[in-house]
Design a protein around this motif. Structure first.
Motif, PDB file in Angstrom:
ATOM      1  N   PRO A  32       0.836  -1.205   0.000  1.00 45.28           N
ATOM      2  CA  PRO A  32       0.000   0.000   0.000  1.00 45.28           C
ATOM      3  C   PRO A  32       0.867   1.249   0.000  1.00 45.28           C
ATOM      4  O   PRO A  32       2.074   1.189   0.294  1.00 45.28           O
ATOM      5  N   PRO A  33       0.287   2.425  -0.325  1.00 46.47           N
ATOM      6  CA  PRO A  33       1.055   3.669  -0.255  1.00 46.47           C
ATOM      7  C   PRO A  33       1.648   3.875   1.132  1.00 46.47           C
ATOM      8  O   PRO A  33       1.023   3.575   2.150  1.00 46.47           O
ATOM      9  N   ALA A  34       2.859   4.384   1.154  1.00 50.10           N
ATOM     10  CA  ALA A  34       3.559   4.579   2.427  1.00 50.10           C
ATOM     11  C   ALA A  34       3.069   5.816   3.160  1.00 50.10           C
ATOM     12  O   ALA A  34       3.175   5.901   4.387  1.00 50.10           O
ATOM     13  N   LEU A  35       2.535   6.784   2.418  1.00 52.39           N
ATOM     14  CA  LEU A  35       2.184   8.085   2.984  1.00 52.39           C
ATOM     15  C   LEU A  35       0.794   8.496   2.532  1.00 52.39           C
ATOM     16  O   LEU A  35       0.352   8.136   1.433  1.00 52.39           O
ATOM     17  N   PRO A  36       0.093   9.292   3.344  1.00 47.07           N
ATOM     18  CA  PRO A  36      -1.227   9.785   2.937  1.00 47.07           C
ATOM     19  C   PRO A  36      -1.084  10.948   1.965  1.00 47.07           C
ATOM     20  O   PRO A  36      -0.203  11.797   2.118  1.00 47.07           O
ATOM     21  N   GLY A  37      -1.938  10.976   0.959  1.00 52.12           N
ATOM     22  CA  GLY A  37      -1.891  12.058  -0.016  1.00 52.12           C
ATOM     23  C   GLY A  37      -2.243  11.549  -1.393  1.00 52.12           C
ATOM     24  O   GLY A  37      -2.647  10.395  -1.573  1.00 52.12           O
ATOM     25  N   ALA A  38      -2.098  12.401  -2.386  1.00 46.59           N
ATOM     26  CA  ALA A  38      -2.370  12.017  -3.769  1.00 46.59           C
ATOM     27  C   ALA A  38      -1.236  11.156  -4.290  1.00 46.59           C
ATOM     28  O   ALA A  38      -0.060  11.504  -4.134  1.00 46.59           O
ATOM     29  N   SER A  73      12.033   2.933   1.870  1.00 46.08           N
ATOM     30  CA  SER A  73      10.891   3.479   1.133  1.00 46.08           C
ATOM     31  C   SER A  73      10.613   4.872   1.673  1.00 46.08           C
ATOM     32  O   SER A  73      11.208   5.311   2.665  1.00 46.08           O
ATOM     33  N   SER A  74       9.676   5.553   1.036  1.00 44.90           N
ATOM     34  CA  SER A  74       9.310   6.897   1.485  1.00 44.90           C
ATOM     35  C   SER A  74       8.592   6.887   2.825  1.00 44.90           C
ATOM     36  O   SER A  74       8.379   7.956   3.412  1.00 44.90           O
ATOM     37  N   ARG A  75       8.270   5.709   3.358  1.00 40.94           N
ATOM     38  CA  ARG A  75       7.657   5.653   4.677  1.00 40.94           C
ATOM     39  C   ARG A  75       8.573   6.236   5.752  1.00 40.94           C
ATOM     40  O   ARG A  75       8.127   6.584   6.847  1.00 40.94           O
ATOM     41  N   GLU A  76       9.831   6.374   5.439  1.00 40.00           N
ATOM     42  CA  GLU A  76      10.792   6.992   6.356  1.00 40.00           C
ATOM     43  C   GLU A  76      10.310   8.358   6.841  1.00 40.00           C
ATOM     44  O   GLU A  76      10.655   8.788   7.943  1.00 40.00           O
ATOM     45  N   PHE A  77       9.490   9.045   6.025  1.00 42.82           N
ATOM     46  CA  PHE A  77       9.039  10.398   6.364  1.00 42.82           C
ATOM     47  C   PHE A  77       7.620  10.429   6.933  1.00 42.82           C
ATOM     48  O   PHE A  77       6.998  11.495   7.015  1.00 42.82           O
ATOM     49  N   ALA A  78       7.104   9.272   7.350  1.00 43.00           N
ATOM     50  CA  ALA A  78       5.718   9.189   7.805  1.00 43.00           C
ATOM     51  C   ALA A  78       5.416  10.111   8.989  1.00 43.00           C
ATOM     52  O   ALA A  78       4.305  10.625   9.106  1.00 43.00           O
ATOM     53  N   GLY A  97      13.624   1.069  -7.760  1.00 39.07           N
ATOM     54  CA  GLY A  97      14.145  -0.121  -7.095  1.00 39.07           C
ATOM     55  C   GLY A  97      13.667  -0.295  -5.671  1.00 39.07           C
ATOM     56  O   GLY A  97      14.018  -1.288  -5.014  1.00 39.07           O
ATOM     57  N   PHE A  98      12.831   0.643  -5.174  1.00 34.52           N
ATOM     58  CA  PHE A  98      12.370   0.593  -3.779  1.00 34.52           C
ATOM     59  C   PHE A  98      10.863   0.891  -3.700  1.00 34.52           C
ATOM     60  O   PHE A  98      10.285   1.477  -4.619  1.00 34.52           O
ATOM     61  N   GLY A  99      10.288   0.522  -2.558  1.00 34.29           N
ATOM     62  CA  GLY A  99       8.897   0.876  -2.295  1.00 34.29           C
ATOM     63  C   GLY A  99       7.957   0.383  -3.374  1.00 34.29           C
ATOM     64  O   GLY A  99       8.037  -0.758  -3.832  1.00 34.29           O
ATOM     65  N   ARG A 100       7.066   1.275  -3.817  1.00 33.39           N
ATOM     66  CA  ARG A 100       6.064   0.915  -4.826  1.00 33.39           C
ATOM     67  C   ARG A 100       6.532   1.213  -6.245  1.00 33.39           C
ATOM     68  O   ARG A 100       5.772   1.062  -7.200  1.00 33.39           O
ATOM     69  N   SER A 101       7.779   1.648  -6.391  1.00 34.13           N
ATOM     70  CA  SER A 101       8.336   1.896  -7.717  1.00 34.13           C
ATOM     71  C   SER A 101       8.806   0.585  -8.352  1.00 34.13           C
ATOM     72  O   SER A 101       8.988  -0.427  -7.674  1.00 34.13           O
ATOM     73  N   ASP A 102       8.999   0.630  -9.670  1.00 33.06           N
ATOM     74  CA  ASP A 102       9.474  -0.560 -10.384  1.00 33.06           C
ATOM     75  C   ASP A 102      10.837  -1.002  -9.865  1.00 33.06           C
ATOM     76  O   ASP A 102      11.670  -0.178  -9.465  1.00 33.06           O
TER      77      ASP A 102
END
Length: 311
Positions: A32-38, A73-78, A97-102
């Motif tokens: 799922p997305p790591a952060l809330p937003g668009a 992943s960008s969840r680091e900034f949650a 290469g990380f998170g929800r990216s290819d």
């Protein structure tokens, strides 16, 4: 007959390893997305790069670039993302290469990430302040020479994680052995160990939510390829970080955890002196003060980077 038994055993071992890996990926399911937003997608050199944005697009842009490790992943900034979005237009990608990216099995290198950061800042943001963590700090430093950046806010930045180890990268990219090693390194006990040893000062900050998301992102298809380049030393920019920062035209602030061990405060002081940059030290934190002491971190950001004030 003996050779046949050995071959049969080898085939069985491979099959078992593949079954285990497949089972772990199924258990992790879609991330799922790591952060809330668009949620957005930036198409870059064949990659679909996932990013989250929040806040008023008319406010100053802040781009958050996460650090690099086996479960990054960008969840680091949650813990700071929504607070920053109250005053700024905040954009946080999952690096290729990380998170929800290819995560294709390409050769991930520092030059790839330097080019990605440069293009992402130019195409998706408008003269942003760049919040870069660890290795991303060096890539942002390089990008700031190539595109317009309003400021650099770098958290425990580094450009050198040690000598290159091509054999280790090759090992981790190997289908069976690499999968097995990577699954061991990214088990929840291992992730907790590395978090408590290197990232956080207080063990209770390594919550079940943190571990669960890290475990899930580390068990997506192709998750081992970018970290293989990291442990192999292929993601280091190899620049003199202090000298390069001194050459940048934009304001530079360094934020350091006083108890950081991988990149110690003494390193931070040396870089700050060479760069003639502002250094903010956050007590009782290690590599991720924005995750461990978010309120203190945000106060330091707003106090020490006037360009982030509401315009």
């Amino acid at each position: 007959m003996r050779l046949r038994r050995l071959l049969a055993g080898a085939v069985g071992t491979v099959a078992a390893a593949e079954l285990i890996d497949r089972g772990l990926r199924a258990k992790a399911s879609d991330l799922p997305p790591a952060l809330p937003g668009a949620q957005g997608t930036y198409r870059w050199r064949g990659f679909d790069v996932a990013y989250t944005e929040a806040g008023d697009p008319g406010h100053p842009d802040v781009v958050c670039l996460h650090g690099v490790h086996a479960a990054a992943s960008s969840r680091e900034f949650a813990d700071v993302f929504e607070d920053l979005a109250e005053d700024y237009h905040v954009i946080a990608p999952d690096l290729p290469g990380f998170g929800r990216s290819d995560r294709p099995p390409v050769a991930y290198t520092s030059s790839l990430y330097e080019s990605f950061v440069t293009n992402f800042l130019a195409d998706v943001a408008d003269e942003p302040v760049v919040l870069g963590s660890s290795l991303s700090g060096s890539w942002a430093t390089v990008a700031a020479e190539r595109t317009d950046v309003a400021g650099l806010l770098l958290v425990c930045p580094t450009a050198d994680t040690g000598p290159r180890r091509p054999w280790l990268r090759a090992l981790m990219r190997t289908p069976v052995v690499g999968d097995t090693v990577f699954n061991a390194v990214t088990s929840k006990p291992s992730l907790r160990f590395f978090n408590e040893r290197d990232a956080f000062y207080y063990p209770d900050r390594v919550t079940a939510d943190v571990l669960d998301y890290q475990w899930r992102t580390a068990h997506q298809e192709g998750a081992r390829f970018a970290p293989a380049s990291f442990v192999g030393g292929f993601l280091d920019s190899g620049i003199d970080l202090g000298a390069e920062l001194a050459d940048r035209d934009c304001p530079v602030t360094l934020v350091w955890g006083r108890e950081a061990t991988l990149t110690s405060l003494s390193v931070g002081r040396s870089i700050a002196e060479d760069a003639d940059a502002r250094l903010v030290v956050v007590n009782e934190t290690r590599l991720v003060p924005h995750a461990e002491q978010p309120e203190v971190f945000l106060d330091a950001v707003r106090e020490d980077l006037p360009l982030l004030e509401h315009q």
